[in-house]
Design a protein around this motif. Structure first.
Motif, PDB file in Angstrom:
ATOM      1  N   GLY A   1      55.816  45.820  47.025  1.00  0.00           N
ATOM      2  CA  GLY A   1      56.076  46.025  45.610  1.00  0.00           C
ATOM      3  C   GLY A   1      55.751  44.856  44.706  1.00  0.00           C
ATOM      4  O   GLY A   1      56.364  44.711  43.662  1.00  0.00           O
ATOM      5  N   CYS A   2      54.792  44.044  45.081  1.00  0.00           N
ATOM      6  CA  CYS A   2      54.447  42.889  44.248  1.00  0.00           C
ATOM      7  C   CYS A   2      53.507  43.325  43.126  1.00  0.00           C
ATOM      8  O   CYS A   2      52.470  43.924  43.378  1.00  0.00           O
ATOM      9  CB  CYS A   2      53.782  41.802  45.091  1.00  0.00           C
ATOM     10  SG  CYS A   2      54.865  41.150  46.358  1.00  0.00           S
ATOM     11  N   THR A   3      53.898  43.000  41.915  1.00  0.00           N
ATOM     12  CA  THR A   3      53.104  43.360  40.741  1.00  0.00           C
ATOM     13  C   THR A   3      52.899  42.125  39.870  1.00  0.00           C
ATOM     14  O   THR A   3      53.372  41.038  40.193  1.00  0.00           O
ATOM     15  CB  THR A   3      53.813  44.436  39.897  1.00  0.00           C
ATOM     16  OG1 THR A   3      54.995  43.865  39.325  1.00  0.00           O
ATOM     17  CG2 THR A   3      54.164  45.661  40.728  1.00  0.00           C
ATOM     18  N   GLY A   4      52.239  42.331  38.751  1.00  0.00           N
ATOM     19  CA  GLY A   4      51.976  41.246  37.811  1.00  0.00           C
ATOM     20  C   GLY A   4      53.079  41.037  36.802  1.00  0.00           C
ATOM     21  O   GLY A   4      52.867  40.381  35.780  1.00  0.00           O
ATOM     22  N   TYR A   5      54.253  41.551  37.059  1.00  0.00           N
ATOM     23  CA  TYR A   5      55.380  41.394  36.148  1.00  0.00           C
ATOM     24  C   TYR A   5      55.876  39.958  36.184  1.00  0.00           C
ATOM     25  O   TYR A   5      56.056  39.388  37.262  1.00  0.00           O
ATOM     26  CB  TYR A   5      56.507  42.350  36.554  1.00  0.00           C
ATOM     27  CG  TYR A   5      57.564  42.532  35.497  1.00  0.00           C
ATOM     28  CD1 TYR A   5      57.364  43.395  34.434  1.00  0.00           C
ATOM     29  CD2 TYR A   5      58.757  41.830  35.560  1.00  0.00           C
ATOM     30  CE1 TYR A   5      58.338  43.569  33.453  1.00  0.00           C
ATOM     31  CE2 TYR A   5      59.737  41.996  34.592  1.00  0.00           C
ATOM     32  CZ  TYR A   5      59.520  42.874  33.546  1.00  0.00           C
ATOM     33  OH  TYR A   5      60.473  43.033  32.582  1.00  0.00           O
ATOM     34  N   ASP A   6      56.074  39.361  35.029  1.00  0.00           N
ATOM     35  CA  ASP A   6      56.569  37.981  34.935  1.00  0.00           C
ATOM     36  C   ASP A   6      58.086  38.025  34.768  1.00  0.00           C
ATOM     37  O   ASP A   6      58.598  38.401  33.715  1.00  0.00           O
ATOM     38  CB  ASP A   6      55.921  37.278  33.740  1.00  0.00           C
ATOM     39  CG  ASP A   6      56.303  35.814  33.639  1.00  0.00           C
ATOM     40  OD1 ASP A   6      57.345  35.402  34.191  1.00  0.00           O
ATOM     41  OD2 ASP A   6      55.544  35.075  32.987  1.00  0.00           O
TER      42      ASP A   6
ATOM     43  N   GLU B   1      49.044  42.868  29.326  1.00  0.00           N
ATOM     44  CA  GLU B   1      48.140  44.015  29.310  1.00  0.00           C
ATOM     45  C   GLU B   1      46.774  43.641  29.876  1.00  0.00           C
ATOM     46  O   GLU B   1      45.961  44.518  30.157  1.00  0.00           O
ATOM     47  CB  GLU B   1      48.013  44.566  27.896  1.00  0.00           C
ATOM     48  CG  GLU B   1      49.323  45.154  27.412  1.00  0.00           C
ATOM     49  CD  GLU B   1      49.155  46.090  26.238  1.00  0.00           C
ATOM     50  OE1 GLU B   1      48.038  46.590  26.011  1.00  0.00           O
ATOM     51  OE2 GLU B   1      50.171  46.325  25.572  1.00  0.00           O
ATOM     52  N   ASP B   2      46.547  42.359  30.077  1.00  0.00           N
ATOM     53  CA  ASP B   2      45.278  41.857  30.592  1.00  0.00           C
ATOM     54  C   ASP B   2      45.284  41.889  32.124  1.00  0.00           C
ATOM     55  O   ASP B   2      46.158  41.310  32.764  1.00  0.00           O
ATOM     56  CB  ASP B   2      45.053  40.426  30.101  1.00  0.00           C
ATOM     57  CG  ASP B   2      43.749  39.845  30.601  1.00  0.00           C
ATOM     58  OD1 ASP B   2      42.683  40.260  30.094  1.00  0.00           O
ATOM     59  OD2 ASP B   2      43.800  38.988  31.508  1.00  0.00           O
ATOM     60  N   PHE B   3      44.304  42.571  32.712  1.00  0.00           N
ATOM     61  CA  PHE B   3      44.244  42.717  34.165  1.00  0.00           C
ATOM     62  C   PHE B   3      44.189  41.373  34.880  1.00  0.00           C
ATOM     63  O   PHE B   3      44.872  41.159  35.883  1.00  0.00           O
ATOM     64  CB  PHE B   3      43.026  43.567  34.570  1.00  0.00           C
ATOM     65  CG  PHE B   3      42.817  43.600  36.054  1.00  0.00           C
ATOM     66  CD1 PHE B   3      43.602  44.417  36.854  1.00  0.00           C
ATOM     67  CD2 PHE B   3      41.856  42.795  36.655  1.00  0.00           C
ATOM     68  CE1 PHE B   3      43.428  44.430  38.229  1.00  0.00           C
ATOM     69  CE2 PHE B   3      41.679  42.804  38.026  1.00  0.00           C
ATOM     70  CZ  PHE B   3      42.458  43.627  38.819  1.00  0.00           C
ATOM     71  N   THR B   4      43.385  40.457  34.376  1.00  0.00           N
ATOM     72  CA  THR B   4      43.247  39.147  35.019  1.00  0.00           C
ATOM     73  C   THR B   4      44.576  38.411  35.038  1.00  0.00           C
ATOM     74  O   THR B   4      44.960  37.820  36.054  1.00  0.00           O
ATOM     75  CB  THR B   4      42.174  38.299  34.314  1.00  0.00           C
ATOM     76  OG1 THR B   4      40.927  39.004  34.340  1.00  0.00           O
ATOM     77  CG2 THR B   4      41.997  36.953  34.980  1.00  0.00           C
ATOM     78  N   GLU B   5      45.297  38.447  33.935  1.00  0.00           N
ATOM     79  CA  GLU B   5      46.607  37.793  33.871  1.00  0.00           C
ATOM     80  C   GLU B   5      47.606  38.465  34.810  1.00  0.00           C
ATOM     81  O   GLU B   5      48.422  37.793  35.441  1.00  0.00           O
ATOM     82  CB  GLU B   5      47.133  37.776  32.438  1.00  0.00           C
ATOM     83  CG  GLU B   5      46.348  36.864  31.517  1.00  0.00           C
ATOM     84  CD  GLU B   5      46.261  35.426  32.030  1.00  0.00           C
ATOM     85  OE1 GLU B   5      47.289  34.866  32.439  1.00  0.00           O
ATOM     86  OE2 GLU B   5      45.152  34.871  32.024  1.00  0.00           O
ATOM     87  N   GLN B   6      47.537  39.790  34.913  1.00  0.00           N
ATOM     88  CA  GLN B   6      48.407  40.493  35.851  1.00  0.00           C
ATOM     89  C   GLN B   6      48.116  40.055  37.286  1.00  0.00           C
ATOM     90  O   GLN B   6      49.036  39.831  38.079  1.00  0.00           O
ATOM     91  CB  GLN B   6      48.229  42.004  35.746  1.00  0.00           C
ATOM     92  CG  GLN B   6      48.846  42.623  34.534  1.00  0.00           C
ATOM     93  CD  GLN B   6      48.740  44.136  34.563  1.00  0.00           C
ATOM     94  OE1 GLN B   6      48.747  44.768  35.619  1.00  0.00           O
ATOM     95  NE2 GLN B   6      48.623  44.725  33.383  1.00  0.00           N
ATOM     96  N   ALA B   7      46.827  39.944  37.623  1.00  0.00           N
ATOM     97  CA  ALA B   7      46.450  39.531  38.979  1.00  0.00           C
ATOM     98  C   ALA B   7      46.948  38.117  39.280  1.00  0.00           C
ATOM     99  O   ALA B   7      47.492  37.852  40.358  1.00  0.00           O
ATOM    100  CB  ALA B   7      44.934  39.606  39.146  1.00  0.00           C
ATOM    101  N   LYS B   8      46.783  37.213  38.336  1.00  0.00           N
ATOM    102  CA  LYS B   8      47.261  35.838  38.520  1.00  0.00           C
ATOM    103  C   LYS B   8      48.782  35.809  38.710  1.00  0.00           C
ATOM    104  O   LYS B   8      49.296  35.097  39.573  1.00  0.00           O
ATOM    105  CB  LYS B   8      46.870  34.971  37.325  1.00  0.00           C
ATOM    106  CG  LYS B   8      45.399  34.657  37.255  1.00  0.00           C
ATOM    107  CD  LYS B   8      45.091  33.844  36.003  1.00  0.00           C
ATOM    108  CE  LYS B   8      43.619  33.560  35.865  1.00  0.00           C
ATOM    109  NZ  LYS B   8      43.308  32.803  34.635  1.00  0.00           N
TER     110      LYS B   8
END
Length: 82
Positions: free
Chosen positions: A32-37, A45-52
């Motif tokens: 369940g790991c996601t790009g949620y901070d 909303e930016d895919f790259t930032e979510q991946a990081k």
């Protein structure tokens, strides 16, 4: 050695009953790991930032488990087809 449960602080972990990571002996199982901070309680909303952010979340859980990114043996990545 008893199992160790690692939480991200997500309300869904408590509601649904799962942990970000479970340490069992020499193994660490994550899900369940996601790009949620979880610091700001937001998701970009930016895919790259979510991946990081996803990798930061994974690394944080691994560090709590006494491990690190360099010890990952296998992982499954699921991307939404936009």
């Amino acid at each position: 050695m008893p199992r160790k449960l690692i939480s991200s602080g997500s309300r869904f972990e408590a509601e649904v009953g799962y942990s970000r990571a479970v340490v069992d002996g020499d193994f660490i199982f994550m899900s369940g790991c996601t790009g949620y901070d979880y610091t700001t309680m937001t998701i970009s909303e930016d895919f790259t930032e979510q991946a990081k952010q996803t990798w930061k979340n994974i690394e944080n859980a691994l560090v709590q488990a006494g491990s690190g990114l360099d010890e990952i043996v296998s992982f499954l990545l699921v991307l939404k087809d936009a």
